[in-house]
Structure formats: C-alpha cells, structure tokens
Design an enzyme around this catalytic site. Structure first.
Site, PDB file in Angstrom:
ATOM      1  N   ASP A 136       0.822  -1.214   0.000  1.00 33.97           N
ATOM      2  CA  ASP A 136       0.000   0.000   0.000  1.00 33.97           C
ATOM      3  C   ASP A 136       0.854   1.262   0.000  1.00 33.97           C
ATOM      4  O   ASP A 136       0.376   2.342   0.376  1.00 33.97           O
ATOM      5  CB  ASP A 136      -0.917   0.017   1.234  1.00 33.97           C
ATOM      6  CG  ASP A 136      -2.199  -0.767   1.001  1.00 33.97           C
ATOM      7  OD1 ASP A 136      -2.400  -1.238  -0.125  1.00 33.97           O
ATOM      8  OD2 ASP A 136      -2.988  -0.924   1.958  1.00 33.97           O
ATOM      9  N   ASP A 289      -7.131  -7.375  13.760  1.00 40.55           N
ATOM     10  CA  ASP A 289      -6.698  -8.713  14.146  1.00 40.55           C
ATOM     11  C   ASP A 289      -7.496  -9.234  15.343  1.00 40.55           C
ATOM     12  O   ASP A 289      -7.961 -10.371  15.357  1.00 40.55           O
ATOM     13  CB  ASP A 289      -5.197  -8.710  14.455  1.00 40.55           C
ATOM     14  CG  ASP A 289      -4.771  -7.500  15.288  1.00 40.55           C
ATOM     15  OD1 ASP A 289      -5.646  -6.794  15.841  1.00 40.55           O
ATOM     16  OD2 ASP A 289      -3.555  -7.247  15.389  1.00 40.55           O
TER      17      ASP A 289
END
Length: 536
Positions: A136, A289
């Site tokens: 990214d 997460d």
C-alpha cells in the site's frame, strides 16, 4: 443625578483580606473542601481501590494458572493431535497443503527485504507456497524497489506476487481482505501473515501447520515475537518487559484455559475457512486482528499459542512511533469492546465461562481497567490526597497491591529485573496516553480510527550492533531534533502538577510520598520533552 454604584455582598471575613488574592483562594478552598472536595476524593479513592483489587485478582489468577500450566499441563503437541508432515519421495509434495503467505507493507524502505527474504526462505515445497506482497506504499520509488525484489525472487522459481491497490481503504485489514479475493487463493487452505519487519525461521510452517491439519476445530496458531533491537535503548527495554509478560503469561493462559486469545496481527497462521466463516477482515476498528479473533471464537473456533515458535521482529525505537502504536493498541480494543459486548453476551455457541473470560478478563480488566487504574490512582488521586490530608489511602492499596502486581508483571523478563523501578515510572507515564486513547475508543471520539504505521528503522537487517547504532542515527528523521515537535504538553502539565504535590508533601506531608512524586515528575518530564528513545 448621582449614578448608583453596584453593591457587592462580601462576608466580613473575606472583605478584610480582599486585596490578598492568596488569602481569598485559601478561604474559598476552605469553604468548598469539606462539603465537596473531600467526599468526591473519597469516592475516587474507593473506585480506584476497587479497580486495583480487580487488576490484582486478575494478575494473581494468571500467575497461578501459568504456574500450573508450566508444571502440570501437557505441551500443545501432546494436548492436540500433532503429526509432522514428512517429505515423501514417491508422492512428492502433494501431502503438503497449499499455504498463502501475506506480507502487508506501507512505505517499508528499511525492512521490505527482511520479510520477503524470510518468507521465500521457508522450508516448504515451493509449489505448495504462494507468497503475496500487499503493498500500500504511497512512495513510487519504494513501490518500485519492492516490486523489483519480488521479481528477483520470482526469477528463482518462487511463486511470489506483487499486489497493489488504488487506495488504502481499510488500511491493513483492507489489504488483507483484498488479497484473499484473488482467484489463485481458492487453492490455499491456510494463510500465514507477517508484517514487514518480521523474520520467521525456515521451519516456521513445518511446526505450525500440523496443528491445523490434525485438528479441524483449530482456526489459528500464534507464534511468539522476539525482538532484535530490544537492547537499543531504554525505550525498547521497557517495551520488551511489557510485551514479554503479554506473551509469556496472557497468551499462554488464554490458550491453555479457553483456547482463546487476541490474534497479534502477525506471526500467525489462520485457517482460511475460519476467516471466511467469521465474516472476513473488517476495518471498523484499528485492531482488525483482535476483531477477527473474537468473531471466530464466537463461532466455536479454537486457537493455539506456541511459546517456543518464534519470529524475530523490531520494536519502535522512537517515542513518536511508540506513542502512535500505543494509541492504536489502546483505542482499538476499547472501541471493539463497545461494538461487540452485546454480541458476546447474546452468543449461544460459546460456553458461559468463556464469555465471562472474554468480557471481564480479556476486555474489561486488561484493556480498560489496567490503563485507568494506573493513571487515575497513582497519577491523580494519590497525589491529590496529599493536598487533602482528610482523605486516607490504606497502605495496602498504595503500596502492597501495586508491589505484588509489579512483581507478577516482571516474570516475563527476568534479565531486566534491575530496571523494574523505572519500568513502573514509565508505565505510569504511558498510562496517561493509554487512558486517553481508551476513552477515545469507548466514546468513539475524534481519533478513534487514526491509523499511523509504526516507523521501522531496519536494525533487524544488521548483525553488527555498532553499525546498527550508526544506521539508526542516520535514518532517524531530522524533525525529531526540533524541540517544539518533540514536546508532549499533557505529560509536561502533569509533571508540574506532580512536582507541586511533591513539594507540598515535602513541607507538610507525613507519608514521604514526595520521593515517589519527584521521581515520577522526572519521568513525566523526560517523556514530555520526548527524550526516552535517546536514553541507552
């Protein structure tokens, strides 16, 4: 016509000293102290003592469990079905499942070679391994370097792909989610995730995958982090002490008792079917997460933590990077708790005691109470009781319980036991930053979705400590030398407050708290001026 003068009704006792501002302030203080300040402070003491007892019981519980685990629990290889995957010349590599490796990146100029090289060096059949670099980056030069590195490994026969997106929607969660949509991923059963500074050992997959192959109810195998730059400075030593407790105790206890813990976002292997069943990656908080782990757990999936399976990584070595990381790690769990608490309560697939563990122990005590009691009790309420001697704090709450909690926290890093006292002071300072982030998460305030990638300096690629130190000096952003940009005004404000309380206790107090207050003042000042990362 004589203009009438306004009339002020001032008590005689105040009117006589109207020119003495200090005396007026003292008199106002005497008027409001007994009916207002003392009762409020007494309530604050009680609340803080209750929170301290909650944290104490939690630490004591985990301390007892970890002792039992080490003495009597069977090792994961004995508790679960575990058979190493053997090389077979006749069948070739067909008995090895296809594994996807995802490496999310964002402008990782210093460390991109580390993770790509480690992933390509895994001792797993190359035809059963798919490596996916999810870049990214916004810097075209860095993107070109990463792509060239991927092409270099591809020329050696590795199945490695370089993936980019048009935007950074969802940040890391968005990149991981987009990566799983690729057509070639449908052949993969498992996915291992490594951040850009992580270096798994070559046998990482061979040790982790058999747990997933032999136990269809297991969704995640989490490895422990090891830090290559823990000796770089005092800041990294403090982080090592905190994180070692997390891995040595918290993760181990959660795995052994409830087969649940929060995924650490990296150095773990997931069953792709479990990710899909849990709803995939979501970017509603900055702890994607942990979000995935909780949702998978609520659907009955189990997790395993392997303390002896380790991956090398890098700790933030600048205070600025560390503060951004701690904001994300404190704000995200609190915000996730707000979003999921009722979903956990209403869930019917999970046992009652596991829900109690997740809500009370995992979220409420560790992610919220732990930060707040450290800050409010030891940095606000306790100093204020010096200015209001009518309020009493019992010695067991002020000294004994914190001492026991500190000793229990230190078991993870015995080599740093000599730094324990400063670690306490440093954690007290950081509790201000973490409490602020926790409140932002709970109330979904302005910075709730702030995501700043942790700065990495690349020390992990240099085996020579002297060369690494030189490299750190060269790579450190020049703006850190600007005093104004280093200042943390909130910490400096509390340093002044604690100094005033310390001076008052030195002159009028009886408990000798001024020793602690002056030391805490120094710690707040060091962090306030932004010099923690420079102390070796």
């Amino acid at each position: 016509m004589v203009e009438s003068q306004p009339k002020f009704f001032i008590p005689e006792s105040i009117h006589g000293v109207s020119t003495d501002l200090a005396a007026q302030v003292q008199m106002i203080w005497d008027v409001i102290k007994a009916p207002l300040v003392v009762p409020m402070l007494n309530v604050g003491v009680v609340i803080c003592l209750v929170m301290a007892l909650m944290l104490f019981c939690e630490r004591l519980y985990m301390g007892i469990v970890i002792i039992l685990v080490k003495l009597f629990w069977k090792k994961p290889e004995q508790r679960y079905k575990y058979e190493p995957i053997q090389d077979d010349v006749e069948v070739g590599s067909s008995n090895f499942p296809v594994v996807l490796i995802q490496i999310p990146m964002f402008n990782e100029k210093e460390v991109y070679k580390v993770s790509i090289g480690a992933a390509c060096g895994l001792s797993w059949p190359s035809d059963r391994l798919v490596i996916q670099v999810l870049d990214d980056s916004t810097d075209p030069a860095i993107k070109q370097l990463v792509e060239m590195e991927c092409q270099r490994w591809a020329s050696k026969g590795l199945n490695i792909t370089y993936q980019i997106r048009e935007n950074r929607t969802g940040y890391k969660a968005g990149a991981l989610k987009e990566g799983l949509k690729r057509s070639y991923v449908k052949h993969c059963e498992y996915v291992a995730i490594f951040d850009a500074d992580f270096r798994p050992e070559p046998d990482f997959l061979r040790r982790a995958i058999p747990f997933l192959v032999g136990n269809p109810d297991i969704a995640l195998v989490q490895a422990r982090w090891r830090f290559v730059n823990s000796d770089e400075c005092l800041l990294t030593r403090m982080q090592e002490m905190s994180l070692d407790y997390h891995f040595t105790v918290e993760q181990e206890v959660g795995s052994a008792t409830h087969a649940f813990f929060g995924f650490n976002g990296t150095a773990g292997v997931w069953r792709i079917a479990a990710i899909n069943e849990a709803g995939g990656w979501k970017d509603r908080t900055t702890v994607e997460d942990m979000d995935l782990a909780v949702r998978a757990s609520l659907r009955g999936w189990k997790f395993i933590y392997l303390g002896d399976l380790q991956a090398k990584s890098e700790l933030p070595s600048t205070l600025r990077a560390f503060r951004f990381q701690q904001h994300r790690w404190s704000c995200g769990p609190a915000n996730l708790f707000r979003k999921m608490v009722m979903e956990i309560v209403k869930n019917k697939k999970v046992r009652f005691w596991k829900k109690v563990y997740v809500i009370y122990s995992f979220f409420f005590v560790r992610k919220i109470i732990a930060h707040m009691v450290t800050f409010f009790f030891y940095c606000v309420v306790l100093p204020l009781t010096i200015l209001v001697p009518e309020v009493h704090v019992p010695i067991w709450g002020a000294v004994y319980i914190p001492s026991i909690i500190t000793i229990l926290n230190s078991v993870g890093t015995p080599r740093s036991i000599h730094l324990l006292f400063y670690w306490i002071l440093f954690e007290n300072v950081m509790s201000l930053h973490r409490t602020k982030a926790t409140l932002i998460g709970l109330f979904e305030a302005g910075r709730v979705n702030e995501w700043v990638v942790t700065e990495k300096l690349g020390d992990s690629v240099n085996n020579n400590k002297k060369d690494a130190a030189k490299k750190t000096n060269v790579k450190a952003p020049k703006k850190r030398s600007k005093i104004i940009e280093r200042l943390n005004l909130l910490e400096l404000g509390f340093a002044v407050f604690l100094f005033i309380c310390g001076c008052y206790d030195f002159v009028h107090g009886k408990n000798n708290y001024f020793i602690y207050l002056f030391l805490q003042t120094i710690s707040f000042s060091i962090v306030g001026f932004g010099y923690v990362g420079t102390i070796v």
